[in-house]
Design an enzyme around this catalytic site. Structure first.
Site, PDB file in Angstrom:
ATOM      1  N   PRO A  15      -1.364  23.740 -12.669  1.00 10.57           N
ATOM      2  CA  PRO A  15      -1.179  25.192 -12.594  1.00 10.57           C
ATOM      3  C   PRO A  15      -0.145  25.583 -11.544  1.00 10.57           C
ATOM      4  CG  PRO A  15      -3.111  24.576 -11.334  1.00 10.57           C
ATOM      5  CD  PRO A  15      -2.544  23.291 -11.908  1.00 10.57           C
ATOM      6  N   MET A  16       1.124  25.495 -11.883  1.00  8.01           N
ATOM      7  CA  MET A  16       2.183  25.819 -10.928  1.00  8.01           C
ATOM      8  C   MET A  16       2.397  27.334 -10.905  1.00  8.01           C
ATOM      9  SD  MET A  16       4.924  22.828 -11.902  1.00  8.01           S
ATOM     10  CE  MET A  16       6.147  23.413 -10.721  1.00  8.01           C
ATOM     11  N   GLU A  17       2.100  27.944  -9.775  1.00  8.00           N
ATOM     12  CA  GLU A  17       2.218  29.386  -9.648  1.00  8.00           C
ATOM     13  C   GLU A  17       3.664  29.830  -9.868  1.00  8.00           C
ATOM     14  OE1 GLU A  17       0.819  33.272  -9.039  1.00  8.00           O
ATOM     15  OE2 GLU A  17      -0.205  31.370  -9.448  1.00  8.00           O
ATOM     16  N   CYS A 106      -3.858  25.610  -2.741  1.00  6.21           N
ATOM     17  CA  CYS A 106      -2.618  26.375  -2.616  1.00  6.21           C
ATOM     18  C   CYS A 106      -2.206  26.500  -1.149  1.00  6.21           C
ATOM     19  CB  CYS A 106      -2.784  27.772  -3.223  1.00  6.21           C
ATOM     20  SG  CYS A 106      -1.303  28.787  -3.069  1.00  6.21           S
ATOM     21  N   GLU A 209       3.843  13.752  -7.042  1.00 10.43           N
ATOM     22  CA  GLU A 209       4.968  12.825  -7.093  1.00 10.43           C
ATOM     23  C   GLU A 209       4.950  11.885  -8.300  1.00 10.43           C
ATOM     24  OE1 GLU A 209       7.748  12.875  -4.965  1.00 10.43           O
ATOM     25  OE2 GLU A 209       6.747  14.756  -4.434  1.00 10.43           O
ATOM     26  N   ARG A 232       5.679  19.312 -11.271  1.00 12.06           N
ATOM     27  CA  ARG A 232       7.134  19.460 -11.368  1.00 12.06           C
ATOM     28  C   ARG A 232       7.755  18.457 -12.330  1.00 12.06           C
ATOM     29  NH1 ARG A 232       8.688  19.011  -5.238  1.00 12.06           N
ATOM     30  NH2 ARG A 232       6.890  17.594  -5.341  1.00 12.06           N
TER      31      ARG A 232
END
Length: 329
Positions: A15-17, A106, A209, A232
């Site tokens: 869940p990348m804000e 977060c 990573e 990412r």
């Protein structure tokens, strides 16, 4: 630990804000390889939020909590008040969320100042209280998961953090293998996950990573985990989950071509334009191109071409032109 190295790895989408919103989730799960997704966080501070908030952050609730590809989407809650978190979890479950995830990782200063996210790593008993309240308030057939880091300043409380999370009755625990202070700086300390004392056998999901299939293989070896959350790396390489699963089976799969990526970019822009005013679809597109430069050098050239475009029509024309140019070669 929960190492089942002979089983295919389980791959989850993080869940990348500000990045992993519904359109991105839809695109990446269509490409394939993901067991489930998690929404950007729903901030719980003073009230039970109305359904419109949940539908805005998780429009998949209108599709039985799944993306168009059929991948479940858990609703993530962020807050520190056990009763309020429980009430909001109950609301999300009533709206059809297939699972609830709790954010204790977060690192954003604005979130931490209002007693949310990673700041709770300093008080593991609060993590227990929130997790238990949510677990008790949520129907037993709906999973409740949590995401933590190794600690706030260091990993000195990591054992207390994980023990409190496990004792609460959660279904699974994701560990971003860095502290809050480390934020997103490499390396991720995968080996620390192997130290977890997990007598209840609750699955532990490694995060941090993982950029390539080889990274995941090394993470599995070092951490002892067989479930992994991609962040990412998934945005930089849209077929990463699919490539990991193929690599695990000894199959060779060619990476997506730049032509295929430009087709995704057009779809991404059009889908965002349908959800919002078209001008608001421009910045997410530029943001994705910045990520794509990691795996596709062509993304840098396209970004240079479109970075000053502010109007929707020229932007879409540039994307269509880029796609046709590649297809014609």
């Amino acid at each position: 630990m929960n190492n089942t190295s002979h089983s295919p790895p389980r791959i989850l989408l993080a869940p990348m804000e500000g990045v992993m919103e519904s359109v991105m989730r839809d695109i990446l799960t269509r490409v394939g390889g993901y067991e489930r997704c998690v929404t950007e966080f729903v901030r719980v501070s003073s009230t039970v939020l109305p359904p419109k908030v949940y539908y805005r952050l998780c429009p998949e609730l209108r599709n039985e909590g799944r993306t168009q590809a059929g991948t479940p989407v858990y609703v993530q809650l962020l807050g520190s008040d056990p009763e309020l978190m429980a009430a909001n979890a109950r609301m999300a479950a009533q709206l059809g969320a297939p699972g609830i995830d709790l954010n204790f990782g977060c690192p954003a200063k604005t979130v931490n100042k209002s007693r949310g996210g990673a700041t709770l790593l300093r008080t593991p008993t609060v993590i227990f209280d929130v997790c238990k309240a949510v677990r008790d308030a949520t129907p037993s057939d709906i999973p409740v998961t949590a995401k933590v880091r190794l600690g706030f300043d260091d990993d000195g409380q990591f054992e207390d953090i994980t023990n409190n999370a496990f004792a609460s009755g959660i279904t699974e625990l994701t560990v971003h293998a860095r502290t809050k202070v480390q934020a997103y700086r490499p390396p991720a300390h995968w080996s620390t996950l192997r130290s977890i004392h997990n007598s209840r056998g609750i699955p532990v999901i490694a995060n941090g990573e993982i950029w390539t299939p080889s990274d995941l293989l090394q993470c599995r070896k070092v951490s002892g985990c067989n479930a992994f959350m991609l962040a990412r790396g998934a945005v930089c390489r849209p077929d990463l989950a699919r490539a990991i699963l193929a690599h695990d089976q000894g199959q060779r799969v060619d990476p997506m071509t730049w032509e295929e990526i430009t087709e995704l970019l057009v779809h991404f822009f059009d889908a965002n334009s349908a959800l919002y005013e078209r001008k608001f679809a421009i910045n997410p597109l530029k943001q994705w191109l910045v990520y794509l430069q990691y795996a596709y050098p062509q993304a840098a050239a396209l970004f240079a071409q479109i970075k000053r475009i502010l109007d929707p029509e020229p932007m879409r024309a540039a994307l269509i032109g880029a796609n046709r140019s590649v297809a014609a070669r």
